[in-house]
Design a protein around this motif. Structure first.
Motif, PDB file in Angstrom:
ATOM      1  N   GLN A 151       4.691   6.643   7.499  1.00 33.81           N
ATOM      2  CA  GLN A 151       4.988   5.830   6.317  1.00 33.81           C
ATOM      3  C   GLN A 151       6.012   4.746   6.622  1.00 33.81           C
ATOM      4  O   GLN A 151       6.900   4.458   5.819  1.00 33.81           O
ATOM      5  CB  GLN A 151       5.450   6.706   5.152  1.00 33.81           C
ATOM      6  N   SER A 190      -8.303   2.116  -2.894  1.00 37.36           N
ATOM      7  CA  SER A 190      -7.683   2.567  -4.135  1.00 37.36           C
ATOM      8  C   SER A 190      -8.405   1.991  -5.345  1.00 37.36           C
ATOM      9  O   SER A 190      -8.579   2.675  -6.363  1.00 37.36           O
ATOM     10  CB  SER A 190      -6.205   2.159  -4.170  1.00 37.36           C
ATOM     11  N   ASN A 192       1.125  -7.248   4.036  1.00 39.48           N
ATOM     12  CA  ASN A 192       1.193  -6.097   4.941  1.00 39.48           C
ATOM     13  C   ASN A 192       0.116  -6.175   6.017  1.00 39.48           C
ATOM     14  O   ASN A 192       0.372  -5.879   7.198  1.00 39.48           O
ATOM     15  CB  ASN A 192       1.040  -4.799   4.149  1.00 39.48           C
ATOM     16  N   GLN A 214       3.273   0.332   2.475  1.00 36.44           N
ATOM     17  CA  GLN A 214       2.466  -0.093   3.611  1.00 36.44           C
ATOM     18  C   GLN A 214       0.990  -0.285   3.234  1.00 36.44           C
ATOM     19  O   GLN A 214       0.115  -0.208   4.085  1.00 36.44           O
ATOM     20  CB  GLN A 214       2.559   0.924   4.758  1.00 36.44           C
ATOM     21  N   ARG A 215       0.710  -0.527   1.982  1.00 35.60           N
ATOM     22  CA  ARG A 215      -0.676  -0.726   1.561  1.00 35.60           C
ATOM     23  C   ARG A 215      -1.228  -2.019   2.160  1.00 35.60           C
ATOM     24  O   ARG A 215      -0.625  -3.078   2.017  1.00 35.60           O
ATOM     25  CB  ARG A 215      -0.786  -0.795   0.039  1.00 35.60           C
ATOM     26  N   THR A 216      -2.373  -1.926   2.807  1.00 31.89           N
ATOM     27  CA  THR A 216      -3.051  -3.083   3.369  1.00 31.89           C
ATOM     28  C   THR A 216      -4.249  -3.439   2.490  1.00 31.89           C
ATOM     29  O   THR A 216      -4.554  -2.753   1.510  1.00 31.89           O
ATOM     30  CB  THR A 216      -3.507  -2.786   4.798  1.00 31.89           C
ATOM     31  N   ALA A 242      -0.506  -6.528  -0.420  1.00 23.95           N
ATOM     32  CA  ALA A 242      -1.424  -5.915   0.545  1.00 23.95           C
ATOM     33  C   ALA A 242      -1.796  -6.903   1.642  1.00 23.95           C
ATOM     34  O   ALA A 242      -1.870  -6.541   2.825  1.00 23.95           O
ATOM     35  CB  ALA A 242      -2.673  -5.411  -0.172  1.00 23.95           C
ATOM     36  N   LEU A 298       3.261   3.748  -0.109  1.00 23.58           N
ATOM     37  CA  LEU A 298       3.069   2.689  -1.090  1.00 23.58           C
ATOM     38  C   LEU A 298       3.530   1.334  -0.560  1.00 23.58           C
ATOM     39  O   LEU A 298       2.973   0.301  -0.924  1.00 23.58           O
ATOM     40  CB  LEU A 298       3.834   3.034  -2.377  1.00 23.58           C
ATOM     41  N   ARG A 333      -6.793  -0.628   2.354  1.00 24.18           N
ATOM     42  CA  ARG A 333      -6.242   0.476   1.562  1.00 24.18           C
ATOM     43  C   ARG A 333      -6.249   0.134   0.076  1.00 24.18           C
ATOM     44  O   ARG A 333      -6.539   0.988  -0.771  1.00 24.18           O
ATOM     45  CB  ARG A 333      -4.806   0.760   2.028  1.00 24.18           C
ATOM     46  N   GLN A 334      -5.967  -1.110  -0.255  1.00 24.72           N
ATOM     47  CA  GLN A 334      -5.995  -1.542  -1.642  1.00 24.72           C
ATOM     48  C   GLN A 334      -7.425  -1.505  -2.195  1.00 24.72           C
ATOM     49  O   GLN A 334      -7.649  -1.134  -3.355  1.00 24.72           O
ATOM     50  CB  GLN A 334      -5.418  -2.957  -1.753  1.00 24.72           C
TER      51      GLN A 334
END
Length: 279
Positions: free
Chosen positions: A146, A240, A82, A231-233, A79, A229, A236-237
């Motif tokens: 994506q 989640s 990215n 491109q999770r930064t 992450a 999935l 974003r992590q």
């Protein structure tokens, strides 16, 4: 005599009231953020201060959650990679486009400057959810949903207004007679910009670039719409983690982001002071 005594007393009272209000406002804004920092060193998997932490027991404090960030299975390393890739690439694009736009807006020959400025700054005032939906449909039609490229372009559009604002403010104090002097010495427009104008407005360009990078690094809504999935930064992590598995690792990551934000603010202030200092 009585009036002269009352005046300093009133000034001291006013100054103390002013400082008290400033301190209360600072605490109101910062306290909810700073409470994250000590909690990130909790040895237990809790989001509250334990009795050992309150007693300052060394065993109640730990770096375990910072070590968990480095664990490959947690996904924080990917992450971060990215976020850095998207943030740096988007910052480069936003800085080039924003600086070019600011140079055009600073020219008296450009028509409809206010309208153009309003359009360029619209991503800043438009609700981010609308920007996210629009970016998703637009880049999906181009086959860029994506993908890293799609996120880079979308983040560049968010960061460009920050560059436009800072560079435009810097150009307001720029002496355009320097460009005419460079032209009289045989320098072309590009040479005059590179050798004369750019070095003088560099603090404003760098400040805008830092703001653009911070905006990209902190953005989560567009990533939710456009990212997959791969491109999770970091934001974003974290999102989640809050929804799927709450862990104090989030507090450690948040603390690192707070440090990053402080570094950005200190750097911007240093650049501002440097830009105000006469050569």
């Amino acid at each position: 005599m009585e009036h002269s005594v009352r005046l300093p007393l009133a000034r001291r009272l006013g100054r103390r009231t002013y400082l008290t209000l400033c301190g209360a406002g600072f605490a109101f804004l910062i306290a909810p953020i700073l409470v994250i920092v000590p909690l990130s060193f909790n040895a237990e998997p809790y989001f509250t201060f334990t009795e050992g932490m309150l007693r300052l027991d060394p065993e109640a404090w730990s770096l375990r959650w910072y070590e968990a960030i480095l664990a490959p299975e947690n996904g924080w390393g990917a992450a971060l990679a990215n976020s850095l890739l998207i943030g740096v690439a988007a910052t480069v694009i936003a800085t080039i486009l924003g600086t070019t736009a600011a140079l055009g807006l600073a020219s008296d020959a450009m028509p409809f400057r206010r309208l153009a400025m309003g359009l360029l700054l619209s991503p800043m005032v438009t609700p981010i959810i609308i920007v996210g939906v629009g970016a998703f449909f637009f880049y999906s039609s181009l086959g860029l949903a994506q993908t890293h490229l799609g996120l880079i372009l979308a983040h560049a559009a968010l960061g460009a207004p920050f560059v436009v604002i800072t560079v435009t403010a810097t150009l307001a104090g720029f002496d355009h007679t320097l460009l005419r002097a460079a032209a009289s010495l045989g320098a072309g427009p590009f040479t005059a910009f590179r050798r004369v104008q750019l070095p003088l407005i560099a603090p404003g360009v760098a400040s805008g670039a830092l703001f653009a990078f911070a905006a990209s690094f902190d953005e989560v809504v567009i990533v939710l719409f456009m990212g997959g999935l791969e491109q999770r930064t970091i934001p974003r992590q974290m999102w989640s983690g809050i929804r799927e598995q709450i862990s104090p690792t989030l507090l450690a990551v948040a603390t690192l982001l707070i440090v990053f934000a402080l570094v950005v603010l200190v750097t911007v202030e240093w650049l501002r002071r440097r830009g105000e200092t006469p050569a």
